[in-house]
Scaffold this active site. Structure first.
Site, PDB file in Angstrom:
ATOM      1  N   LYS A  27      85.469 101.059 105.345  1.00 18.50           N
ATOM      2  CA  LYS A  27      84.653 101.483 104.197  1.00 18.50           C
ATOM      3  C   LYS A  27      85.389 101.187 102.881  1.00 18.50           C
ATOM      4  O   LYS A  27      86.586 100.842 102.899  1.00 18.50           O
ATOM      5  CB  LYS A  27      84.348 102.978 104.347  1.00 18.50           C
ATOM      6  CG  LYS A  27      83.514 103.298 105.598  1.00 18.50           C
ATOM      7  CD  LYS A  27      83.192 104.782 105.662  1.00 18.50           C
ATOM      8  CE  LYS A  27      82.420 105.138 106.908  1.00 18.50           C
ATOM      9  NZ  LYS A  27      82.026 106.561 106.949  1.00 18.50           N
ATOM     10  N   TYR A  50      72.153 103.701 107.475  1.00 24.95           N
ATOM     11  CA  TYR A  50      72.273 105.159 107.520  1.00 24.95           C
ATOM     12  C   TYR A  50      70.917 105.859 107.649  1.00 24.95           C
ATOM     13  O   TYR A  50      70.797 107.031 107.272  1.00 24.95           O
ATOM     14  CB  TYR A  50      73.013 105.663 106.280  1.00 24.95           C
ATOM     15  CG  TYR A  50      74.520 105.432 106.333  1.00 24.95           C
ATOM     16  CD1 TYR A  50      75.278 105.846 107.431  1.00 24.95           C
ATOM     17  CD2 TYR A  50      75.192 104.830 105.274  1.00 24.95           C
ATOM     18  CE1 TYR A  50      76.650 105.646 107.479  1.00 24.95           C
ATOM     19  CE2 TYR A  50      76.571 104.628 105.319  1.00 24.95           C
ATOM     20  CZ  TYR A  50      77.292 105.040 106.426  1.00 24.95           C
ATOM     21  OH  TYR A  50      78.646 104.855 106.478  1.00 24.95           O
ATOM     22  N   PHE A  75      74.112 115.056 102.239  1.00 27.59           N
ATOM     23  CA  PHE A  75      75.133 114.102 101.805  1.00 27.59           C
ATOM     24  C   PHE A  75      74.608 112.664 101.754  1.00 27.59           C
ATOM     25  O   PHE A  75      75.360 111.743 101.449  1.00 27.59           O
ATOM     26  CB  PHE A  75      76.363 114.177 102.721  1.00 27.59           C
ATOM     27  CG  PHE A  75      76.078 113.960 104.186  1.00 27.59           C
ATOM     28  CD1 PHE A  75      76.032 112.673 104.719  1.00 27.59           C
ATOM     29  CD2 PHE A  75      75.851 115.034 105.038  1.00 27.59           C
ATOM     30  CE1 PHE A  75      75.766 112.455 106.060  1.00 27.59           C
ATOM     31  CE2 PHE A  75      75.583 114.833 106.389  1.00 27.59           C
ATOM     32  CZ  PHE A  75      75.540 113.538 106.897  1.00 27.59           C
ATOM     33  N   ARG A  89      85.784 104.560 119.021  1.00 29.36           N
ATOM     34  CA  ARG A  89      85.506 105.851 118.371  1.00 29.36           C
ATOM     35  C   ARG A  89      86.636 106.849 118.616  1.00 29.36           C
ATOM     36  O   ARG A  89      86.973 107.644 117.744  1.00 29.36           O
ATOM     37  CB  ARG A  89      84.143 106.389 118.801  1.00 29.36           C
ATOM     38  CG  ARG A  89      83.023 105.624 118.069  1.00 29.36           C
ATOM     39  CD  ARG A  89      81.673 106.093 118.452  1.00 29.36           C
ATOM     40  NE  ARG A  89      81.388 107.459 118.043  1.00 29.36           N
ATOM     41  CZ  ARG A  89      80.885 107.812 116.866  1.00 29.36           C
ATOM     42  NH1 ARG A  89      80.642 106.904 115.944  1.00 29.36           N
ATOM     43  NH2 ARG A  89      80.618 109.069 116.605  1.00 29.36           N
ATOM     44  N   THR A 146      84.608 112.499 112.846  1.00 31.65           N
ATOM     45  CA  THR A 146      84.059 112.335 111.488  1.00 31.65           C
ATOM     46  C   THR A 146      84.648 113.354 110.527  1.00 31.65           C
ATOM     47  O   THR A 146      85.098 113.015 109.429  1.00 31.65           O
ATOM     48  CB  THR A 146      82.519 112.505 111.513  1.00 31.65           C
ATOM     49  OG1 THR A 146      81.982 111.496 112.364  1.00 31.65           O
ATOM     50  CG2 THR A 146      81.926 112.386 110.133  1.00 31.65           C
ATOM     51  N   ARG A 164      91.566 108.135 111.282  1.00 28.47           N
ATOM     52  CA  ARG A 164      91.243 109.182 110.298  1.00 28.47           C
ATOM     53  C   ARG A 164      92.304 110.270 110.284  1.00 28.47           C
ATOM     54  O   ARG A 164      92.647 110.801 109.225  1.00 28.47           O
ATOM     55  CB  ARG A 164      89.868 109.758 110.618  1.00 28.47           C
ATOM     56  CG  ARG A 164      88.738 108.772 110.323  1.00 28.47           C
ATOM     57  CD  ARG A 164      87.437 109.216 110.933  1.00 28.47           C
ATOM     58  NE  ARG A 164      86.308 108.392 110.515  1.00 28.47           N
ATOM     59  CZ  ARG A 164      85.135 108.394 111.124  1.00 28.47           C
ATOM     60  NH1 ARG A 164      84.932 109.181 112.177  1.00 28.47           N
ATOM     61  NH2 ARG A 164      84.159 107.634 110.681  1.00 28.47           N
ATOM     62  N   ASN A 220      86.087 108.594 104.845  1.00 35.93           N
ATOM     63  CA  ASN A 220      86.837 108.651 106.103  1.00 35.93           C
ATOM     64  C   ASN A 220      87.149 107.265 106.668  1.00 35.93           C
ATOM     65  O   ASN A 220      87.290 107.077 107.871  1.00 35.93           O
ATOM     66  CB  ASN A 220      86.121 109.546 107.120  1.00 35.93           C
ATOM     67  CG  ASN A 220      84.708 109.075 107.403  1.00 35.93           C
ATOM     68  OD1 ASN A 220      84.307 108.001 106.964  1.00 35.93           O
ATOM     69  ND2 ASN A 220      83.963 109.856 108.149  1.00 35.93           N
TER      70      ASN A 220
HETATM   71  P1  CMP Z   1      80.049 107.920 109.669  1.00 38.28           P
HETATM   72  O1  CMP Z   1      80.255 108.556 110.992  1.00 38.28           O
HETATM   73  O2  CMP Z   1      80.503 106.563 109.434  1.00 38.28           O
HETATM   74  O3  CMP Z   1      78.500 107.990 109.296  1.00 38.28           O
HETATM   75  C1  CMP Z   1      77.944 109.077 108.613  1.00 38.28           C
HETATM   76  C2  CMP Z   1      78.828 109.416 107.474  1.00 38.28           C
HETATM   77  O4  CMP Z   1      78.398 110.421 106.615  1.00 38.28           O
HETATM   78  C3  CMP Z   1      80.137 109.907 108.021  1.00 38.28           C
HETATM   79  O5  CMP Z   1      80.820 108.830 108.581  1.00 38.28           O
HETATM   80  C4  CMP Z   1      80.767 110.502 106.760  1.00 38.28           C
HETATM   81  O6  CMP Z   1      81.491 109.517 106.061  1.00 38.28           O
HETATM   82  C5  CMP Z   1      79.555 110.855 105.910  1.00 38.28           C
HETATM   83  N1  CMP Z   1      79.476 112.270 105.624  1.00 38.28           N
HETATM   84  C6  CMP Z   1      79.639 112.787 104.416  1.00 38.28           C
HETATM   85  N2  CMP Z   1      79.500 114.111 104.471  1.00 38.28           N
HETATM   86  C7  CMP Z   1      79.254 114.443 105.741  1.00 38.28           C
HETATM   87  C8  CMP Z   1      79.013 115.661 106.422  1.00 38.28           C
HETATM   88  N3  CMP Z   1      79.004 116.841 105.788  1.00 38.28           N
HETATM   89  N4  CMP Z   1      78.787 115.615 107.759  1.00 38.28           N
HETATM   90  C9  CMP Z   1      78.779 114.418 108.406  1.00 38.28           C
HETATM   91  N5  CMP Z   1      79.013 113.233 107.791  1.00 38.28           N
HETATM   92  C10 CMP Z   1      79.239 113.251 106.481  1.00 38.28           C
END
Ligand code: CMP
Length: 143
Positions: A9, A49, A57, A85, A91, A102, A112
């Site tokens: 990212k 997304y 978010f 993963r 996440t 991460r 992240n």
């Molecule tokens: P990723 O798993 O790549 O895809 C969804 C993204 O949403 C996740 O990474 C985070 O970077 C972002 N994100 C931001 N805020 C939140 C949150 N509160 N819960 C989950 N994902 C979040």
């Protein structure tokens, strides 16, 4: 051979972590079959997304992922979807264990560092969103 879509990212690109991240997947034993530095369009980000549309978010997520260059990649290998993963870490950065990407390098859940497909269906959809079939290299003839 299973394939997945991984993306460093904008925070990872700006922090100079492309090499570190690519190194980890190479050392694990996966093969890089496509990669490009690119700025994602809003349309591509919304498609990528779509499952998060409506979440609190979502707008920040789309703004962030389109804010600067990302390094989009396709990797292949046995169980590459699940194993990559595990290597990325959870996440929520509070749950991302040390030793994961991460866990070792990220502090904020919104920034992240890396995205990875979570299923074969997502992988196919995400690969097609970022790459044309002719951009994906085949190793079959040399291995
Ligand atoms: P990723 O798993 O790549 O895809 C969804 C993204 O949403 C996740 O990474 C985070 O970077 C972002 N994100 C931001 N805020 C939140 C949150 N509160 N819960 C989950 N994902 C979040």
């Amino acid at each position: 051979m299973e394939k997945t879509f991984l993306m460093v990212k904008p925070d990872g690109v700006q922090r100079g972590l492309i090499g570190e991240i690519v190194k980890r997947f190479e050392q694990k034993g996966f093969q890089l079959v496509a990669g490009k530095l690119m700025v994602i369009s809003r349309e591509q980000a919304e498609y990528h997304y779509a499952e998060h549309k409506g979440k609190p978010f979502y707008e920040d997520l789309v703004s962030f992922i389109t804010s600067g260059p990302v390094f989009a990649m396709v990797w292949q290998g046995d169980q590459v979807i699940a194993l990559s993963r595990l290597m990325m870490g959870k996440t929520n950065t509070l749950d991302a264990q040390p030793g994961t990407i991460r866990g070792d390098f990220a502090v904020h859940t919104g920034m992240n560092l890396i995205h990875g497909s979570d299923s074969p269906e997502s992988a196919e959809r995400e690969i097609n969103n970022f790459f044309k079939p002719e951009e994906i290299a085949g190793y079959d003839k040399v291995l």
